[in-house]
Structure formats: structure tokens, C-alpha cells
Design a protein around this motif. Structure first.
Motif, PDB file in Angstrom:
ATOM      1  N   GLN A 215       0.843  -1.182   0.000  1.00 32.74           N
ATOM      2  CA  GLN A 215       0.000   0.000   0.000  1.00 32.74           C
ATOM      3  C   GLN A 215       0.879   1.233   0.000  1.00 32.74           C
ATOM      4  O   GLN A 215       2.089   1.151   0.174  1.00 32.74           O
ATOM      5  N   LYS A 216       0.252   2.387  -0.193  1.00 34.85           N
ATOM      6  CA  LYS A 216       0.986   3.648  -0.140  1.00 34.85           C
ATOM      7  C   LYS A 216       1.081   4.085   1.317  1.00 34.85           C
ATOM      8  O   LYS A 216       0.098   4.054   2.046  1.00 34.85           O
ATOM      9  N   TYR A 217       2.270   4.500   1.726  1.00 34.21           N
ATOM     10  CA  TYR A 217       2.481   5.028   3.070  1.00 34.21           C
ATOM     11  C   TYR A 217       2.802   6.514   2.943  1.00 34.21           C
ATOM     12  O   TYR A 217       3.872   6.885   2.465  1.00 34.21           O
ATOM     13  N   GLY A 218       1.855   7.352   3.356  1.00 39.39           N
ATOM     14  CA  GLY A 218       2.012   8.791   3.228  1.00 39.39           C
ATOM     15  C   GLY A 218       3.161   9.347   4.051  1.00 39.39           C
ATOM     16  O   GLY A 218       3.528   8.794   5.084  1.00 39.39           O
ATOM     17  N   LEU A 219       3.705  10.463   3.598  1.00 37.43           N
ATOM     18  CA  LEU A 219       4.810  11.125   4.300  1.00 37.43           C
ATOM     19  C   LEU A 219       4.314  12.393   4.977  1.00 37.43           C
ATOM     20  O   LEU A 219       3.346  13.003   4.541  1.00 37.43           O
ATOM     21  N   PHE A 220       4.981  12.775   6.043  1.00 38.69           N
ATOM     22  CA  PHE A 220       4.662  14.006   6.750  1.00 38.69           C
ATOM     23  C   PHE A 220       5.961  14.689   7.146  1.00 38.69           C
ATOM     24  O   PHE A 220       7.026  14.076   7.179  1.00 38.69           O
ATOM     25  N   ALA A 221       5.867  15.985   7.411  1.00 37.73           N
ATOM     26  CA  ALA A 221       7.019  16.774   7.857  1.00 37.73           C
ATOM     27  C   ALA A 221       6.737  17.273   9.259  1.00 37.73           C
ATOM     28  O   ALA A 221       5.634  17.716   9.563  1.00 37.73           O
ATOM     29  N   GLU A 222       7.747  17.196  10.113  1.00 35.83           N
ATOM     30  CA  GLU A 222       7.586  17.702  11.477  1.00 35.83           C
ATOM     31  C   GLU A 222       8.628  18.751  11.829  1.00 35.83           C
ATOM     32  O   GLU A 222       8.649  19.244  12.950  1.00 35.83           O
ATOM     33  N   GLN A 223       9.482  19.104  10.860  1.00 39.28           N
ATOM     34  CA  GLN A 223      10.487  20.140  11.071  1.00 39.28           C
ATOM     35  C   GLN A 223      10.443  21.117   9.903  1.00 39.28           C
ATOM     36  O   GLN A 223      10.190  20.708   8.764  1.00 39.28           O
ATOM     37  N   PRO A 224      10.705  22.401  10.154  1.00 35.16           N
ATOM     38  CA  PRO A 224      10.658  23.382   9.064  1.00 35.16           C
ATOM     39  C   PRO A 224      11.643  23.069   7.930  1.00 35.16           C
ATOM     40  O   PRO A 224      11.343  23.317   6.767  1.00 35.16           O
ATOM     41  N   GLY A 225      12.781  22.492   8.260  1.00 32.94           N
ATOM     42  CA  GLY A 225      13.778  22.164   7.239  1.00 32.94           C
ATOM     43  C   GLY A 225      13.256  21.167   6.211  1.00 32.94           C
ATOM     44  O   GLY A 225      13.600  21.235   5.033  1.00 32.94           O
ATOM     45  N   GLN A 226      12.406  20.240   6.659  1.00 33.76           N
ATOM     46  CA  GLN A 226      11.830  19.260   5.740  1.00 33.76           C
ATOM     47  C   GLN A 226      10.888  19.937   4.747  1.00 33.76           C
ATOM     48  O   GLN A 226      10.797  19.531   3.593  1.00 33.76           O
ATOM     49  N   LEU A 227      10.193  20.980   5.197  1.00 36.70           N
ATOM     50  CA  LEU A 227       9.314  21.714   4.296  1.00 36.70           C
ATOM     51  C   LEU A 227      10.108  22.636   3.367  1.00 36.70           C
ATOM     52  O   LEU A 227       9.745  22.814   2.208  1.00 36.70           O
ATOM     53  N   GLN A 228      11.194  23.195   3.878  1.00 37.48           N
ATOM     54  CA  GLN A 228      12.028  24.073   3.069  1.00 37.48           C
ATOM     55  C   GLN A 228      12.650  23.304   1.893  1.00 37.48           C
ATOM     56  O   GLN A 228      12.811  23.860   0.813  1.00 37.48           O
ATOM     57  N   LYS A 229      12.990  22.030   2.104  1.00 33.32           N
ATOM     58  CA  LYS A 229      13.536  21.216   1.013  1.00 33.32           C
ATOM     59  C   LYS A 229      12.536  21.054  -0.120  1.00 33.32           C
ATOM     60  O   LYS A 229      12.913  20.793  -1.246  1.00 33.32           O
ATOM     61  N   ARG A 230      11.255  21.224   0.195  1.00 35.33           N
ATOM     62  CA  ARG A 230      10.200  21.052  -0.800  1.00 35.33           C
ATOM     63  C   ARG A 230       9.709  22.386  -1.358  1.00 35.33           C
ATOM     64  O   ARG A 230       8.642  22.463  -1.963  1.00 35.33           O
ATOM     65  N   GLY A 231      10.453  23.456  -1.132  1.00 41.43           N
ATOM     66  CA  GLY A 231      10.162  24.736  -1.767  1.00 41.43           C
ATOM     67  C   GLY A 231       9.293  25.698  -0.987  1.00 41.43           C
ATOM     68  O   GLY A 231       8.862  26.709  -1.521  1.00 41.43           O
ATOM     69  N   ILE A 232       9.025  25.424   0.274  1.00 39.27           N
ATOM     70  CA  ILE A 232       8.234  26.345   1.090  1.00 39.27           C
ATOM     71  C   ILE A 232       9.189  27.304   1.792  1.00 39.27           C
ATOM     72  O   ILE A 232      10.238  26.892   2.291  1.00 39.27           O
ATOM     73  N   ALA A 233       8.826  28.580   1.811  1.00 43.91           N
ATOM     74  CA  ALA A 233       9.679  29.605   2.413  1.00 43.91           C
ATOM     75  C   ALA A 233       9.899  29.310   3.900  1.00 43.91           C
ATOM     76  O   ALA A 233       9.059  28.701   4.562  1.00 43.91           O
ATOM     77  N   ARG A 234      11.041  29.760   4.426  1.00 41.09           N
ATOM     78  CA  ARG A 234      11.431  29.465   5.806  1.00 41.09           C
ATOM     79  C   ARG A 234      10.384  29.931   6.810  1.00 41.09           C
ATOM     80  O   ARG A 234       9.985  29.194   7.703  1.00 41.09           O
ATOM     81  N   ARG A 235       9.927  31.160   6.639  1.00 39.34           N
ATOM     82  CA  ARG A 235       8.944  31.710   7.589  1.00 39.34           C
ATOM     83  C   ARG A 235       7.630  30.918   7.540  1.00 39.34           C
ATOM     84  O   ARG A 235       7.060  30.592   8.578  1.00 39.34           O
ATOM     85  N   GLU A 236       7.135  30.635   6.336  1.00 40.35           N
ATOM     86  CA  GLU A 236       5.893  29.872   6.190  1.00 40.35           C
ATOM     87  C   GLU A 236       6.041  28.468   6.771  1.00 40.35           C
ATOM     88  O   GLU A 236       5.114  27.945   7.400  1.00 40.35           O
ATOM     89  N   ALA A 237       7.209  27.862   6.576  1.00 39.09           N
ATOM     90  CA  ALA A 237       7.460  26.524   7.115  1.00 39.09           C
ATOM     91  C   ALA A 237       7.426  26.539   8.639  1.00 39.09           C
ATOM     92  O   ALA A 237       6.842  25.656   9.264  1.00 39.09           O
ATOM     93  N   MET A 238       8.029  27.570   9.244  1.00 37.12           N
ATOM     94  CA  MET A 238       8.032  27.665  10.709  1.00 37.12           C
ATOM     95  C   MET A 238       6.628  27.898  11.255  1.00 37.12           C
ATOM     96  O   MET A 238       6.246  27.326  12.273  1.00 37.12           O
ATOM     97  N   ILE A 239       5.825  28.699  10.558  1.00 35.99           N
ATOM     98  CA  ILE A 239       4.443  28.949  10.992  1.00 35.99           C
ATOM     99  C   ILE A 239       3.622  27.671  10.885  1.00 35.99           C
ATOM    100  O   ILE A 239       2.849  27.350  11.788  1.00 35.99           O
ATOM    101  N   LEU A 240       3.781  26.939   9.782  1.00 34.42           N
ATOM    102  CA  LEU A 240       3.040  25.689   9.598  1.00 34.42           C
ATOM    103  C   LEU A 240       3.359  24.679  10.686  1.00 34.42           C
ATOM    104  O   LEU A 240       2.463  24.057  11.250  1.00 34.42           O
ATOM    105  N   VAL A 241       4.638  24.501  10.981  1.00 34.58           N
ATOM    106  CA  VAL A 241       5.041  23.523  11.996  1.00 34.58           C
ATOM    107  C   VAL A 241       4.596  23.968  13.384  1.00 34.58           C
ATOM    108  O   VAL A 241       4.225  23.138  14.212  1.00 34.58           O
ATOM    109  N   ALA A 242       4.596  25.287  13.633  1.00 38.08           N
ATOM    110  CA  ALA A 242       4.142  25.780  14.936  1.00 38.08           C
ATOM    111  C   ALA A 242       2.635  25.582  15.096  1.00 38.08           C
ATOM    112  O   ALA A 242       2.161  25.242  16.182  1.00 38.08           O
ATOM    113  N   ALA A 243       1.882  25.782  14.012  1.00 37.60           N
ATOM    114  CA  ALA A 243       0.430  25.647  14.080  1.00 37.60           C
ATOM    115  C   ALA A 243       0.005  24.185  14.150  1.00 37.60           C
ATOM    116  O   ALA A 243      -0.912  23.828  14.887  1.00 37.60           O
ATOM    117  N   LYS A 244       0.639  23.368  13.350  1.00 40.83           N
ATOM    118  CA  LYS A 244       0.343  21.927  13.329  1.00 40.83           C
ATOM    119  C   LYS A 244       1.653  21.216  13.650  1.00 40.83           C
ATOM    120  O   LYS A 244       2.681  21.543  13.080  1.00 40.83           O
TER     121      LYS A 244
END
Length: 141
Positions: free
Chosen positions: A31-60
Motif C-alpha cells: 500500500q501507499k504510506y504517506g509522508l509528513f514533515a515535522e520540522q521546518p527544514g523538511q518543508l524548506q527542502k520542498r520549496g516552502i519559504a522558511r517563515r511559512e514553514a516555521m508557521i506551519l510547523v508551529a500551528a500543526k
């Protein structure tokens, strides 16, 4: 004139996932096993700006990564099963061998490098769907 069966072809097609080595079609064996990010750096590798990544991880505490998952495929030419990180871009699929870091980001997976102290029976029971397998137990009267 077009035949009716050719006009109404609305069945889903097979995913175009090919072996990176032999370029042959690969069959999915998991089956497919979905991926998740729990650190801003993981989101930044995928093209999300540093500030937005930190806000996302802080909110969720964890952010689901859409279009990315781990899945095992069987190659007929290689004659083996390999786990791949699949990244879907529109209608194309990019494959890369699943790294150790990605295994920690996946939801619901069993570690492929299993604990050697866990017995075969326990490992097999943990892999059954729903946990209602009785084939290993004999009925005693």
C-alpha cells in the motif's frame, strides 16, 4: 464511425511507473504510506519559504506532504522488491530509493530493518490486516 465501447472508455489506466534501471513496468506490492514533515527544514527542502514553514510547523505539529509516499514495487527484470519514495508531479511519477530519513517521516510503516529480537510469528502477526488471522492457531477440542 466509432464503436460505442471505444467512446465510453472511462476506466482508470495503470499508473505509469517504470523501473529506473531497466525501464520496464513495475507492479506495486504494497500500500501507499504517506509522508509528513515535522520540522521546518523538511518543508524548506520542498520549496516552502522558511517563515511559512516555521508557521506551519508551529500551528500543526505535523504537516502531511501531498503527492509523496513510500511504496514497494516488484521489477520483473531485477526479480526483486524495492521500496521507493514516489513523488507525483501532475501525471508523472518520480522514483528514488527510500532513504532512512524518509522511513522516519512515513505514517504507519513497519521498519524494513526489523528488530532481530522480534520473532517471526510476532512479525507476521503485526503485518496481518485487522489482526484477525487464525491460520497460526490450531483449534483444540
Amino acid at each position: 464511425m466509432q464503436r460505442r465501447c471505444d467512446k465510453n472508455r472511462k476506466r482508470s489506466q495503470r499508473r505509469a511507473i517504470y523501473c529506473p534501471i531497466h525501464n520496464c513496468y513495475m507492479d506495486s506490492v504494497s500500500q501507499k504510506y504517506g509522508l509528513f514533515a515535522e520540522q521546518p527544514g523538511q518543508l524548506q527542502k520542498r520549496g516552502i519559504a522558511r517563515r511559512e514553514a516555521m508557521i506551519l510547523v508551529a500551528a500543526k505539529t505535523t504537516v502531511s506532504l501531498n503527492g509523496e509516499w513510500l511504496e514497494a514495487f516488484w521489477c520483473k527484470e531485477c526479480q526483486e522488491t524495492k521500496w521507493y519514495h514516489v513523488h507525483k508531479n501532475g501525471t508523472t511519477y518520480n522514483l528514488a530509493i527510500a532513504s532512512e530519513e524518509l522511513w522516519r517521516q512515513a505514517t504507519g510503516v513497519i521498519d524494513p530493518h526489523r528488530n532481530p529480537s522480534v520473532g517471526e510469528f510476532t512479525y507476521r502477526q503485526s503485518r496481518t490486516l485487522g489482526g484477525k488471522s487464525v491460520k497460526d492457531f490450531s483449534v483444540m477440542n
